[in-house]
Design a protein around this motif. Structure first.
Motif, PDB file in Angstrom:
ATOM      1  N   LYS A 121    -151.524 -42.607 -36.993  1.00 26.65           N
ATOM      2  CA  LYS A 121    -150.951 -41.821 -38.071  1.00 26.65           C
ATOM      3  C   LYS A 121    -151.643 -40.477 -38.265  1.00 26.65           C
ATOM      4  CE  LYS A 121    -149.853 -43.899 -41.861  1.00 26.65           C
ATOM      5  NZ  LYS A 121    -149.973 -44.688 -43.110  1.00 26.65           N
ATOM      6  N   ASP A 122    -152.985 -40.439 -38.064  1.00 31.36           N
ATOM      7  CA  ASP A 122    -153.700 -39.195 -38.351  1.00 31.36           C
ATOM      8  C   ASP A 122    -154.999 -39.163 -37.551  1.00 31.36           C
ATOM      9  OD1 ASP A 122    -154.182 -36.736 -39.560  1.00 31.36           O
ATOM     10  OD2 ASP A 122    -155.331 -37.631 -41.194  1.00 31.36           O
ATOM     11  N   VAL A 123    -155.434 -37.939 -37.208  1.00 28.14           N
ATOM     12  CA  VAL A 123    -156.690 -37.735 -36.504  1.00 28.14           C
ATOM     13  C   VAL A 123    -157.470 -36.626 -37.195  1.00 28.14           C
ATOM     14  CG1 VAL A 123    -157.807 -37.137 -34.327  1.00 28.14           C
ATOM     15  CG2 VAL A 123    -155.644 -38.403 -34.305  1.00 28.14           C
ATOM     16  N   LYS A 124    -158.714 -36.914 -37.570  1.00 29.43           N
ATOM     17  CA  LYS A 124    -159.591 -35.905 -38.147  1.00 29.43           C
ATOM     18  C   LYS A 124    -160.774 -35.688 -37.194  1.00 29.43           C
ATOM     19  CE  LYS A 124    -158.402 -36.959 -42.944  1.00 29.43           C
ATOM     20  NZ  LYS A 124    -158.908 -37.425 -44.270  1.00 29.43           N
ATOM     21  N   VAL A 125    -161.176 -34.442 -37.064  1.00 29.28           N
ATOM     22  CA  VAL A 125    -162.196 -34.065 -36.097  1.00 29.28           C
ATOM     23  C   VAL A 125    -163.499 -33.734 -36.815  1.00 29.28           C
ATOM     24  CG1 VAL A 125    -162.820 -32.467 -34.250  1.00 29.28           C
ATOM     25  CG2 VAL A 125    -160.437 -33.178 -34.536  1.00 29.28           C
ATOM     26  N   LYS A 126    -164.602 -34.210 -36.234  1.00 25.70           N
ATOM     27  CA  LYS A 126    -165.930 -33.859 -36.718  1.00 25.70           C
ATOM     28  C   LYS A 126    -166.817 -33.609 -35.507  1.00 25.70           C
ATOM     29  CE  LYS A 126    -169.748 -35.425 -39.650  1.00 25.70           C
ATOM     30  NZ  LYS A 126    -170.279 -36.542 -40.491  1.00 25.70           N
TER      31      LYS A 126
END
Length: 555
Positions: free
Chosen positions: A508-513
């Motif tokens: 559903k979603d991808v967050k980058v760090k």
């Protein structure tokens, strides 16, 4: 207004001592006062390796590269000369001296190091820390196999440094002539570390340690001539690390940390540590005389009632073991290939790490486990990455609410990716959810990288995927980013032979760090690819990128 520069020099030196050495050196350009402060700073660190004085493998046949390397070596040696002569001439105090040279020349350099040791050891009787690491580089100087004449003989001047609290010697250093049959009194020494040094004779170490009544921390690694370790009458001793000895006899009630290991598992090692009742940390590696069974574990926890951390590395074990203790907080099992089943009954366990290979995936179950337990499984893939076996390994962990982190180290061209698409895409099979997936992938074949990534996400659902970039190939990172963005969706990302959708549709979603440079989203990561070297470069700075994944909860 700068009032800090007006503080007494002792306070300014204390400020510098709390900074990383490189940052402390940078203060010399701030002002004249800071330059003077740095020029008299009593902590001297000379790191030839840290300065990049390293002749790479591909340059070892290039005369120009060798000449440039030797120029850098001479510049480094002259820098140490100038600094120590200046300190000696002005009577400046030296509290710490650290020298690291990976290019030691046993014919031309000993007299210079002798001179340095004389200046350092006689520095107003104030020297507290002495670190010396020397190594010979055969490719620069044409030496053959190592022999005793290639060592640097530690000079008698070192014995004059009565104020020493920390002594670390590593590499091509010979100490037998200095320590053997000398009356040594390092009455203030608290930390002693000898690694790969030439002791020559058992008595040399016995004479040395008998003159260190205040010793607290002792490290002895691969020391030539040391066969037996007998420690007693050392009331301050808290930590011991020892490798490659045949007999260990420690009668030190104050001991809290003990690390015993042998690279050669065939080396017999008799261990007597029953008097160390206050032991809190016990790390045991590849000792053939120890058979880890349920009985051995019961006896160990009975002998050491305060034990909080236990590590078994390369030990011979029973096929099924049960580890039960009320106090144990940290447990590591590394490379114990005979173990097929482990039952962990540790109600206060906070961290459990299992290191294995693709050939050894035991059934692990937890009894009375803590809600705070962190379980990390690390696997080096040697032959074939069988993703079905990994999924079964995770599914067999009991109870099911244990959230494991999984680390996979996959080499280039050394592994095959094996999985059955029909099995992995079976919607009737519960997909394990794991806390974090850490990937070290040097594979450079694009088609293999595609198979690997698809297989991983068909096998389990990680909340976080982390890539250590210095260990990952540029091809793998590129394919990974493309798969997360699903660039091939237009070409039909779902298999035409199945009615079900592929893993990407559940994402559903991808967050980058990332660190040290920050990227905000997947498309910003294109710039990351340009910064990566074509091939893996182990000496590159540490950088990491992580992806926080949100999956469809109905999956």
């Amino acid at each position: 207004m700068d009032r800090i520069s007006d503080l007494p020099k002792t306070i300014l030196h204390d400020i510098l001592s709390r900074l990383p050495h490189k940052d402390a050196a940078r203060t010399s350009v701030l002002s004249k006062a800071w330059h003077e402060t740095w020029s008299t700073f009593p902590i001297l660190v000379f790191d030839g390796f840290g300065r990049g004085i390293l002749l790479r493998l591909e340059n070892r046949q290039d005369p120009l590269k060798i000449q440039d390397h030797r120029r850098k070596v001479n510049s480094f040696l002259n820098s140490v000369d100038r600094t120590l002569v200046r300190f000696h001439h002005h009577g400046f105090t030296i509290k710490e001296f650290s020298l690291r040279m990976m290019f030691f020349h046993p014919q031309f350099m000993p007299h210079r190091i002798d001179r340095w040791m004389k200046i350092v050891s006689q520095s107003n009787d104030s020297i507290k820390v002495l670190k010396l690491e020397l190594d010979v580089t055969d490719h620069c100087f044409g030496f053959g196999p190592f022999s005793s004449d290639k060592y640097y003989y530690l000079p008698p001047d070192v014995l004059k440094a009565k104020s020493l609290t920390k002594l670390e010697l590593e590499g091509m250093i010979r100490v037998d002539k200095l320590f053997l049959n000398h009356r040594i009194r390092f009455s203030m020494l608290q930390i002693l570390s000898l690694s790969n040094v030439y002791l020559g004779h058992q008595q040399a170490f016995d004479d040395l340690i008998s003159g260190c009544p205040m010793i607290e921390d002792l490290t002895l690694e691969y020391c030539f001539g040391l066969e037996n370790l007998k420690l007693h009458d050392l009331p301050k001793l808290k930590s011991v690390k020892v490798t490659e000895v045949s007999e260990i006899d420690i009668d030190v009630p104050s001991l809290e940390y003990l690390h015993i290991s042998n690279e050669d598992i065939e080396l017999p090692c008799n261990i007597n540590i029953d008097k160390c009742r206050n032991l809190k940390v016990f790390l045991l590696g590849a000792v053939s005389s120890v058979f880890v069974s349920n009985q051995w574990l019961l006896e160990t926890f009975d002998k050491f009632p305060f034990l909080e951390r236990l590590e078994l590395n390369g030990c011979v074990t029973s096929e099924s073991i049960r580890i039960s203790s009320f106090r144990l907080k940290v447990l590591s099992i590394v490379g114990c290939s005979e173990m097929k089943e482990a039952k962990i009954d540790l109600p206060n366990l906070e961290s459990f790490r299992y290191f294995g290979t693709d050939r050894n995936m035991p059934i692990i179950s937890f009894v009375n486990c803590s809600d705070q337990l962190e379980f990390d499984a690390v696997f080096s893939i040697q032959i074939c990455l069988d993703l079905e076996r990994f999924r079964v390994f995770l599914q067999n962990i009991e109870p099911r609410n244990i959230m494991a982190s999984l680390t996979l180290r996959i080499g280039n061209g050394s592994s095959e990716i094996a999985y059955n698409e029909d099995v992995l895409q079976n919607v009737g099979v519960h997909l394990p959810r794991i806390k974090q997936l850490n990937l070290y992938v040097s594979e450079e074949a694009q088609e293999v990288c595609v198979l690997l990534i698809n297989g991983l996400f068909w096998s389990f659902r990680p909340a976080i995927v982390s890539l250590k970039l210095k260990y990952c190939s540029k091809i793998f990172v590129k394919v990974f980013l493309e798969k997360l963005r699903c660039k091939d969706e237009e070409d039909g990302c779902c298999s035409s032979s199945h009615k079900m959708k592929c893993w990407w549709h559940d994402l559903k979603d991808v967050k980058v760090k990332s660190s040290p440079k920050e990227y905000e989203n997947l498309f910003d990561c294109e710039a990351l690819l340009d910064s990566l070297p074509t091939r893996i470069y182990l000496y590159s700075p540490d950088s990491e990128i992580s992806f926080q994944l949100e999956w469809d909860s109905s999956e």
